[in-house]
Structure formats: structure tokens, C-alpha cells
Design an enzyme around this catalytic site. Structure first.
Site, PDB file in Angstrom:
ATOM      1  N   CYS A 139     -10.318  -3.529   3.384  1.00 21.12           N
ATOM      2  CA  CYS A 139     -10.304  -3.324   4.826  1.00 21.12           C
ATOM      3  C   CYS A 139      -8.827  -2.617   5.219  1.00 21.12           C
ATOM      4  O   CYS A 139      -7.706  -3.003   4.559  1.00 21.12           O
ATOM      5  CB  CYS A 139     -10.514  -4.447   5.847  1.00 21.12           C
ATOM      6  SG  CYS A 139     -11.992  -5.413   5.373  1.00 21.12           S
TER       7      CYS A 139
ATOM      8  N   ARG B 290      -8.777   2.937  -0.201  1.00 19.51           N
ATOM      9  CA  ARG B 290      -8.849   1.358  -0.180  1.00 19.51           C
ATOM     10  C   ARG B 290     -10.248   0.993  -0.497  1.00 19.51           C
ATOM     11  O   ARG B 290     -10.423  -0.002  -0.918  1.00 19.51           O
ATOM     12  CB  ARG B 290      -7.928   0.806   0.647  1.00 19.51           C
ATOM     13  CG  ARG B 290      -6.536   1.188   0.879  1.00 19.51           C
ATOM     14  CD  ARG B 290      -6.164   0.451   2.230  1.00 19.51           C
ATOM     15  NE  ARG B 290      -6.042  -0.900   2.247  1.00 19.51           N
ATOM     16  CZ  ARG B 290      -5.022  -1.454   1.843  1.00 19.51           C
ATOM     17  NH1 ARG B 290      -3.838  -0.976   1.169  1.00 19.51           N
ATOM     18  NH2 ARG B 290      -4.948  -2.951   1.844  1.00 19.51           N
TER      19      ARG B 290
ATOM     20  N   TRP C 187     -14.629  -3.523   4.668  1.00 24.76           N
ATOM     21  CA  TRP C 187     -15.293  -3.790   3.381  1.00 24.76           C
ATOM     22  C   TRP C 187     -16.024  -4.952   3.529  1.00 24.76           C
ATOM     23  O   TRP C 187     -15.122  -5.952   3.578  1.00 24.76           O
ATOM     24  CB  TRP C 187     -14.133  -3.445   2.438  1.00 24.76           C
ATOM     25  CG  TRP C 187     -14.765  -3.629   0.883  1.00 24.76           C
ATOM     26  CD1 TRP C 187     -15.012  -2.407   0.114  1.00 24.76           C
ATOM     27  CD2 TRP C 187     -14.588  -4.923   0.082  1.00 24.76           C
ATOM     28  NE1 TRP C 187     -15.199  -3.118  -1.015  1.00 24.76           N
ATOM     29  CE2 TRP C 187     -15.283  -4.268  -1.155  1.00 24.76           C
ATOM     30  CE3 TRP C 187     -14.425  -6.254   0.547  1.00 24.76           C
ATOM     31  CZ2 TRP C 187     -15.392  -5.267  -2.312  1.00 24.76           C
ATOM     32  CZ3 TRP C 187     -14.791  -7.096  -0.732  1.00 24.76           C
ATOM     33  CH2 TRP C 187     -15.226  -6.342  -2.100  1.00 24.76           C
TER      34      TRP C 187
ATOM     35  N   ASN D 291      -8.280  -7.996   8.772  1.00 18.63           N
ATOM     36  CA  ASN D 291      -8.512  -8.076   7.399  1.00 18.63           C
ATOM     37  C   ASN D 291      -8.396  -9.509   6.712  1.00 18.63           C
ATOM     38  O   ASN D 291      -7.668 -10.314   7.031  1.00 18.63           O
ATOM     39  CB  ASN D 291      -7.330  -7.382   6.599  1.00 18.63           C
ATOM     40  CG  ASN D 291      -7.523  -5.594   6.856  1.00 18.63           C
ATOM     41  OD1 ASN D 291      -8.395  -5.146   7.526  1.00 18.63           O
ATOM     42  ND2 ASN D 291      -6.511  -4.958   6.607  1.00 18.63           N
ATOM     43  N   GLY D 292      -8.945  -9.613   5.598  1.00 23.93           N
ATOM     44  CA  GLY D 292      -8.931 -11.254   5.022  1.00 23.93           C
ATOM     45  C   GLY D 292     -10.401 -12.045   5.333  1.00 23.93           C
ATOM     46  O   GLY D 292     -11.436 -11.097   5.759  1.00 23.93           O
TER      47      GLY D 292
ATOM     48  N   GLU E  24     -10.190  -1.507 -21.344  1.00 26.17           N
ATOM     49  CA  GLU E  24      -9.415  -0.702 -19.968  1.00 26.17           C
ATOM     50  C   GLU E  24     -10.489   0.580 -20.122  1.00 26.17           C
ATOM     51  O   GLU E  24     -11.013   0.831 -18.935  1.00 26.17           O
ATOM     52  CB  GLU E  24      -8.049  -0.500 -20.178  1.00 26.17           C
ATOM     53  CG  GLU E  24      -7.703   0.371 -19.173  1.00 26.17           C
ATOM     54  CD  GLU E  24      -7.835   0.217 -17.668  1.00 26.17           C
ATOM     55  OE1 GLU E  24      -8.159  -1.031 -17.515  1.00 26.17           O
ATOM     56  OE2 GLU E  24      -7.526   0.873 -16.877  1.00 26.17           O
TER      57      GLU E  24
ATOM     58  N   LYS F  91     -12.967   1.360 -16.789  1.00 26.13           N
ATOM     59  CA  LYS F  91     -13.010   2.772 -16.211  1.00 26.13           C
ATOM     60  C   LYS F  91     -14.409   3.560 -16.140  1.00 26.13           C
ATOM     61  O   LYS F  91     -14.786   3.812 -14.929  1.00 26.13           O
ATOM     62  CB  LYS F  91     -12.144   3.621 -16.963  1.00 26.13           C
ATOM     63  CG  LYS F  91     -10.495   3.466 -16.704  1.00 26.13           C
ATOM     64  CD  LYS F  91      -9.804   3.863 -15.554  1.00 26.13           C
ATOM     65  CE  LYS F  91      -9.621   2.851 -14.570  1.00 26.13           C
ATOM     66  NZ  LYS F  91      -8.772   1.789 -14.902  1.00 26.13           N
TER      67      LYS F  91
ATOM     68  N   GLU G 102     -16.676   1.493 -13.655  1.00 24.90           N
ATOM     69  CA  GLU G 102     -16.202   1.355 -12.237  1.00 24.90           C
ATOM     70  C   GLU G 102     -16.389   3.008 -11.521  1.00 24.90           C
ATOM     71  O   GLU G 102     -16.810   2.918 -10.425  1.00 24.90           O
ATOM     72  CB  GLU G 102     -14.922   1.130 -12.040  1.00 24.90           C
ATOM     73  CG  GLU G 102     -13.742   1.842 -12.352  1.00 24.90           C
ATOM     74  CD  GLU G 102     -12.297   1.124 -11.941  1.00 24.90           C
ATOM     75  OE1 GLU G 102     -11.470   1.352 -12.672  1.00 24.90           O
ATOM     76  OE2 GLU G 102     -12.298   0.523 -10.769  1.00 24.90           O
TER      77      GLU G 102
ATOM     78  N   HIS H 254     -20.694 -10.458 -35.013  1.00 27.54           N
ATOM     79  CA  HIS H 254     -21.163 -11.746 -34.507  1.00 27.54           C
ATOM     80  C   HIS H 254     -22.149 -11.525 -33.286  1.00 27.54           C
ATOM     81  O   HIS H 254     -22.131 -12.663 -32.567  1.00 27.54           O
ATOM     82  CB  HIS H 254     -19.882 -12.600 -34.165  1.00 27.54           C
ATOM     83  CG  HIS H 254     -18.758 -12.668 -35.266  1.00 27.54           C
ATOM     84  ND1 HIS H 254     -19.137 -13.764 -36.440  1.00 27.54           N
ATOM     85  CD2 HIS H 254     -17.634 -12.044 -35.851  1.00 27.54           C
ATOM     86  CE1 HIS H 254     -18.237 -13.677 -37.202  1.00 27.54           C
ATOM     87  NE2 HIS H 254     -17.488 -12.776 -36.862  1.00 27.54           N
TER      88      HIS H 254
ATOM     89  N   LYS I 272      -9.467  -0.473  -3.377  1.00 26.46           N
ATOM     90  CA  LYS I 272      -8.286  -0.437  -4.005  1.00 26.46           C
ATOM     91  C   LYS I 272      -7.336  -1.683  -4.000  1.00 26.46           C
ATOM     92  O   LYS I 272      -6.696  -1.773  -5.223  1.00 26.46           O
ATOM     93  CB  LYS I 272      -7.466   0.645  -3.179  1.00 26.46           C
ATOM     94  CG  LYS I 272      -6.164   1.285  -4.052  1.00 26.46           C
ATOM     95  CD  LYS I 272      -6.355   1.851  -5.291  1.00 26.46           C
ATOM     96  CE  LYS I 272      -5.116   1.989  -6.177  1.00 26.46           C
ATOM     97  NZ  LYS I 272      -5.435   2.277  -7.648  1.00 26.46           N
TER      98      LYS I 272
HETATM   99  C1  AGP Z   1      -9.248  -0.715 -11.930  1.00 33.31           C
HETATM  100  O1  AGP Z   1      -9.102   0.360 -11.851  1.00 33.31           O
HETATM  101  C2  AGP Z   1      -8.993  -1.389 -10.445  1.00 33.31           C
HETATM  102  N1  AGP Z   1      -8.461  -0.841  -9.514  1.00 33.31           N
HETATM  103  C3  AGP Z   1      -8.688  -2.870 -10.265  1.00 33.31           C
HETATM  104  O2  AGP Z   1      -9.182  -3.759 -11.560  1.00 33.31           O
HETATM  105  C4  AGP Z   1      -7.089  -3.425 -10.134  1.00 33.31           C
HETATM  106  O3  AGP Z   1      -6.567  -3.155 -11.343  1.00 33.31           O
HETATM  107  C5  AGP Z   1      -7.422  -4.971  -9.688  1.00 33.31           C
HETATM  108  O4  AGP Z   1      -7.941  -5.076  -8.398  1.00 33.31           O
HETATM  109  C6  AGP Z   1      -5.776  -5.431  -9.684  1.00 33.31           C
HETATM  110  O5  AGP Z   1      -5.237  -4.721  -8.776  1.00 33.31           O
HETATM  111  P1  AGP Z   1      -3.383  -4.879  -8.779  1.00 33.31           P
HETATM  112  O6  AGP Z   1      -2.833  -4.223  -9.824  1.00 33.31           O
HETATM  113  O7  AGP Z   1      -3.017  -4.201  -7.260  1.00 33.31           O
HETATM  114  O8  AGP Z   1      -3.085  -6.309  -8.424  1.00 33.31           O
END
Ligand code: AGP
Length: 610
Positions: free
Chosen positions: A2, A27, A75, A99-100, A483, A487, A490, A506, A605
Site C-alpha cells: 500500500c 510498490r 494491496w 498501511n499495515g 535467485e 526471478k 515472479e 535424491h 515492492k
Molecule cells: C524479489 O525480487 C523481491 N523484490 C522480494 O523477494 C524482496 O527481495 C523481499 O521482499 C525482501 O525485500 P527487502 O530487500 O526490501 O527487505
């Protein structure tokens, strides 16, 4: 996640609010809304499901004028994404954005319903509006009504409250969710991220945990959690006004991938000497702390967690210091055993990730020797609450998929490994020099690796129709495989899993067939021969392989195996270099599939809720 923007000014604020929301779009959100009060106390609200543009279109059709307003991108956490659940929420003259998460909202909702309040949404936020309205009947100011409301709330909030009967005032409160006040001339602003306000100001007050503030056109009065009037120092933002622009690139993510050589150069700048790393770059008291460290506990989420996983290999192999790593949401709820002289290191791009912050706070309660944050946002809660801090200098990262934040974290961590080895006398001068040279050469290697983009774009065609994929790596390339898989899933929504290549037999070998592309990360290191055996295990079962291999290693494309040659680089920096082709692969697959690269579905984000 949010986003909040607020303004109290003499001019019409609708455009400022909408521009602010646009700058927070990165975000992640599912609906947007705005409420504006004019000088006569008339309140108007517009909310739309979907993009900020839909809200802007609605505003163009039905303009709102007035000098005080609040706006929000939501969000969804409680209640589906819909117009009726979008913020702002109102209770008669009281208007709220939040937010929250309010954890005790069900009980509060029942209590307010018993008092006769009608709820028109499924959100947790609406209880705030009704509570403020209720307390406003029994208190002499909006500030007192908000303070009374906060006493009843459990959970996390960054909230802004407006009262149509008091049209030149906003009351804001933060606990567990960031809020910043932007200072103008004869006008003031509020946002959950300074980026939203850069077109109107560069002067900011950062609220601290528990703060409540009254914001009018001419004045900002801040009170701490006990209600005591406090001063919060004014800071000048150094974030570039155009940080949110895509420039010549089609997407923020592509721009950010290509910014990596520069971001790493900036992160190294002034932190290296002729013989090693400037230990004080981690904080004035870093040297004394590092000398005593016997154990490191790394904490992070998502991509930042992967950076920590790479660092664990480095800390133990290069600096001889025992290291554990936990996902923040696990660490905060498991009973961990405290080691002597243990340093907690949190990794975060945003510095506002709720689980990482909670894990840091827990670690402090548990009595960790000290805390260090490696972070990309200097004004973030994580940095402010840690004893030591090291800023990555990636610049604003707008794409939800983290790219340059990750590689600058890795560069920072490699510098930390060197500093730790030096302070603890566990790294030879020869190793230190090798790492130093490797770091200095890193931006050049990254720039060369980006030259693979065209080849990877062609390769991406092979993935578009696939449902699943497997990423393999060994040693410190295993987290890089994780990673790469993160990527791809997501932003392209293709299911991707990462395995340490030695684990194949395994279980995952059962998945191998011609429909499952397998991406292998194969730098020239001590584990290369082992990795080659794993590759043969896959080939023998008809798997289709894509191998990112050191061009100096003896790899040739063959039936069912395409080799992409990556520049030869020192082993220590190979995890950073091999990340780039994987970022590019996920980008081009998503591009061809037509997904929303910069704002993938369901993701945010900055994850400021648990
Ligand atoms: C990955 O591409 C994401 N943006 C996500 O996994 C992100 O790294 C995670 O939410 C942690 O965020 P931060 O580094 O702001 O703590």
C-alpha cells in the site's frame, strides 16, 4: 505494498496526490482512491479498482478541488480487491487511509457495530475511521481522537486521518509502517515513501515508531508514543527527482539490470584502499565489534535472503567465521540458541520489510552482541534501529523484481567478509588482495556480461510455452540458482525450482523430461567437474539443458544442451556475474509472454506487513 500520499496546501492538491500515487505504483497495489476536502468543509471521495490511471480518468471526468487531501494505493490483505474495499474509508466526516494490518480488527469491528456503526467494507482499516469518529465526539481535537484510537489498535499502521469539519489539518501516525512528512513553503505533505513527494519537496521529517503528528499548511507538531511533544530533525533528500523514470528503457527492470555496473561502482566508491576495505565504512565502532565477532546470524527475506545465503559461503570459507542464515519470518518465531559474540546482520533493499524489522527487534531483545544493517535506503527503519549500517548505493529500485539491489548487496557483503577477515586476523593478505582486485574489476565484468543480452533474448523464446523449469548450481552458485528461479517465477509466472545440483538424484531427477528446461550455472571453480557429472545425469534422461558456463571452461553445445559462454572471472565474484544472465532470461521471457514486468501480479515492492 500500500502507498499513502497526503497534502495540505492553499492550492488544489488533486494533481499532487495523483502524481504521488503514480510514483508509488512500483510498490504493487490493486486499487486506488483519493479524498479531498475544500475550504467549505465539503468532502469528496473517488475510488477505483485497478490502476492509478483509472482513478486519474475518473478524476478527469469528475474533478475534485480542495487544498487538503489524502490518497492511497491498496494491496489487499483483508477483503478482496474491489472499489468498496479501496481506501480512503470514511465514517461521516472522518476520512482514513492506512498501511499495515490491524490484528484485533474483528473484535473492534464487533464493538463498533454494537455501538451502532455500519461497516461498508471488509477491511481492517474501516475500524480506524469509526473509532476516530467515535472518540471525536468525546474529545476536543482530532489529534486526541486519533491518540485515543491508537490505544485500541494492535498490529501495524501508517495512517493519515482527515476531518472534513477541520479542513486544514491532517493527523498522521506510524507504528510498524513508514511515513514521512514533506515540508513545503506554506504547504506540507505526507507519504509512505519520499519518492512520492520529490516533485514538490526535498525536505523531509521522518516519523519514528509510535509518533503521531498534526500537519497543517504552516506547522508540523510531532508527539511521541507517550504524547510528549518532540522534535524530529529535518533531512534533505539526495534521491534524484527523475529516479522513477525509465529513460530509454522499456521497463524499469531492464534499466535497473543495465545500471548494475554503475551501481556496483558507486557502492565500492571510497570504501576500498590499496590493501583492503575501509572497516569504518560499516560504522565508527565497526572495528571493535568485528574484532570480537565469533558468529554471524544473517536475516533477510526473498532476494535479500539469497544474497545472505551466498555470503554464508563467503564468511566461512574466506573469513573463517561461523555463520547461520534464517528467513526473517522463520527466525522471529523459532527459538534460536544464542551464540557468544554473535553479530546479527539484516539485509534489505527497502529497510522496511516487516518480518526483517521484527527479527532485528527480537535479536536485540535476545541480547545479540551488535546489529548491522546492509540496506539501500538510508532513512529506513532498519538502518535507524541498527547499531551499524552499510548503505548499498543502488539508487532507487522501482521494478518489483529486485536486480541491482541484489548485486550491490553481494558486493557489500564481500567487502564485509574482507573487513571481518582483516579485523579477526583470519584472512591472509594475499586473499585480501585477490578479493580487492576482483572487486575493482567487477563493474567491467558486469558490463561485458550484459553483452549477452541479445543471445539471451533469443533463448527466451524456448521458455515461453513451458510450465516448469529447474535451476541448478553448486556451492555459492546454489543461492544464485534460487535467485534465478525466483526471478523467473515472479515476473513470467513460470514455475521454477532451484536445486543444489548434488541433490538431483535424491528426488528431482524424476521430473526430467523434454518439457522441463534445466538451467545450469557453471563457473570455472573447484566444483566444476562435479557439476559436469550432474549435467550428464540430466542428459542421460533426455533433459533439455541451458548451461551458463565460463567461456574458458571446456563446455560445448551438443544435442539437447545449449551453452552460453560467460566471461571468465575470479571465483569469488562469480555469483555476482552469473546473476545477470539469469535476470536477463527472466526479463525476456516475461517480455515475450506479455506479463507486467515491473509490477507483477499479487506482489509488492516493499512488504511492510507480516
Ligand atoms: C524479489 O525480487 C523481491 N523484490 C522480494 O523477494 C524482496 O527481495 C523481499 O521482499 C525482501 O525485500 P527487502 O530487500 O526490501 O527487505
Amino acid at each position: 505494498m500500500c502507498g499513502i500520499v497526503g497534502a495540505v496546501a492553499q492550492r488544489d492538491v488533486a494533481e499532487i496526490l495523483i502524481e504521488g500515487l503514480r510514483r508509488l505504483e512500483y510498490r504493487g497495489y490493486d486499487s486506488a482512491g483519493v479524498a479531498i476536502v475544500n475550504g467549505e468543509g465539503q468532502l469528496h471521495r473517488l475510488r477505483e479498482l485497478g490502476k492509478v490511471q483509472a482513478l486519474a480518468d475518473a478524476l478527469a471526468a469528475q474533478p475534485l478541488s480542495g487544498g487538503t487531501g489524502i490518497a492511497h494505493t491498496r494491496w489487499a490483505t483483508h477483503g478482496e480487491p474491489s472499489q468498496r474495499n479501496a481506501h480512503p474509508h470514511v465514517s461521516d466526516d472522518i476520512v482514513v487511509v492506512h498501511n499495515g494490518i490491524i490484528e484485533n480488527y474483528e473484535r473492534l469491528r464487533s464493538e463498533m457495530q454494537a455501538k451502532g456503526y455500519h461497516f461498508s467494507s471488509d477491511t481492517d482499516t474501516e475500524v480506524i475511521a469509526h473509532l476516530v469518529h467515535y472518540h471525536r465526539q468525546h474529545t476536543d481535537s482530532l489529534l486526541s481522537a486519533v491518540q485515543a484510537t491508537l490505544k485500541a489498535l494492535r498490529g501495524a499502521y501508517g495512517t493519515v486521518v482527515m476531518d472534513a469539519r477541520d479542513p486544514e489539518l491532517l493527523v498522521v501516525a506510524r507504528s510498524g509502517s513508514p511515513l514521512v512528512i514533506g515540508l513545503g513553503v506554506g504547504e506540507n505533505f505526507i507519504a509512505s515513501d519520499q519518492l512520492a513527494l520529490l516533485p514538490v519537496t526535498r525536505r523531509f521529517l521522518y516519523l519514528e515508531e509510535g509518533d503521531v503528528a498534526e500537519v497543517t499548511r504552516r506547522e508540523v507538531r510531532v508527539f511521541d508514543a507517550q504524547g510528549v511533544s518532540v522534535e524530529r530533525s529535518e533531512l534533505q533528500s539526495d534521491v534524484m527527482h527523475d529516479a522513477g523514470d525509465k529513460g530509454e528503457y522499456r521497463h524499469h527492470m531492464l534499466k535497473e539490470i543495465h545500471q548494475q555496473p554503475k551501481a556496483i561502482t558507486d557502492t565500492l566508491e571510497g570504501r576500498l584502499t590499496d590493501s583492503g576495505v575501509v572497516v569504518e565504512a560499516f560504522g565508527n565502532s565497526a572495528r571493535g565489534i568485528f574484532e570480537k565477532v565469533e558468529h554471524i546470524q544473517l536475516i533477510a527475506c526473498g532476494t535479500s535472503y539469497h544474497a545472505g545465503m551466498v555470503a554464508r559461503y563467503w564468511f566461512e570459507a574466506l573469513a573463517g567465521v561461523a555463520c547461520d542464515i534464517d528467513i526473517a519470518s522463520e527466525f522471529r518465531y523459532r527459538k534460536s540458541v544464542m551464540r557468544p559474540n554473535s553479530l546479527i546482520i539484516t539485509l534489505s533493499q527497502s529497510g522496511e520489510t516487516a518480518d526483517t524489522l521484527a527479527a532485528l527487534r527480537l535479536a536485540k531483545e535476545l541480547g545479540f552482541m551488535s546489529s548491522l544493517a546492509i540496506c539501500n535506503v538510508a532513512s529506513s527503519s532498519l538502518v535507524r534501529e541498527s547499531e551499524l549500517a552499510f548503505m548499498t548505493r543502488a539508487g532507487a529500485e522501482i521494478g518489483v523484481a529486485s536486480t541491482k539491489a541484489f548485486t550491490t548487496q553481494l558486493a557489500a557483503l564481500l567487502m564485509l567478509v574482507m573487513a571481518m577477515g582483516r579485523c579477526r586476523n583470519t584472512m591472509s593478505a594475499e586473499t585480501e588482495l585477490e578479493l580487492l582486485q576482483a572487486l575493482r574489476a567487477l563493474p567491467g565484468h558486469l558490463a561485458e556480461t550484459l553483452g549477452l543480452a541479445d543471445q539471451i533474448e533469443m533463448l527466451a523464446e524456448d521458455f515461453v510455452e513451458k510450465q516448469h523449469s529447474l535451476f541448478l548450481g553448486r556451492g555459492e552458485q546454489y543461492p544464485i540458482a534460487m535467485e534465478g528461479a525466483l526471478k523467473l517465477k515472479e515476473i513470467s509466472y513460470i514455475h521454477a525450482e532451484a536445486y543444489a545440483a548434488g541433490e538431483l538424484k535424491h528426488g528431482p531427477l524424476a521430473l526430467i523430461d523434454a518439457e522441463m528446461p534445466i538451467i545450469v550455472i557453471a563457473p570455472d571453480n573447484d566444483l566444476l567437474e562435479k557439476l559436469k557429472s550432474n549435467i550428464e545425469e540430466v542428459r542421460a534422461r533426455g533433459g533439455i539443458l541451458y548451461v551458463f558456463a565460463d567461456r574458458a571452461a571446456d563446455f560445448n553445445s551438443a544435442a539437447n544442451m545449449q551453452v552460453l559462454p560467460v566471461p571468465h572471472v575470479p571465483a569469488a565474484i562469480a555469483p555476482i556475474v552469473y546473476t545477470l544472465p539469469l535476470q536477463l532470461l527472466s526479463y525476456y521471457v516475461a517480455l515475450i509472454k506479455g506479463t507486467d514486468v515491473d509490477q507483477p501480479r499479487n506482489l509488492a515492492k516493499s512488504v511492510t506487513v507480516e
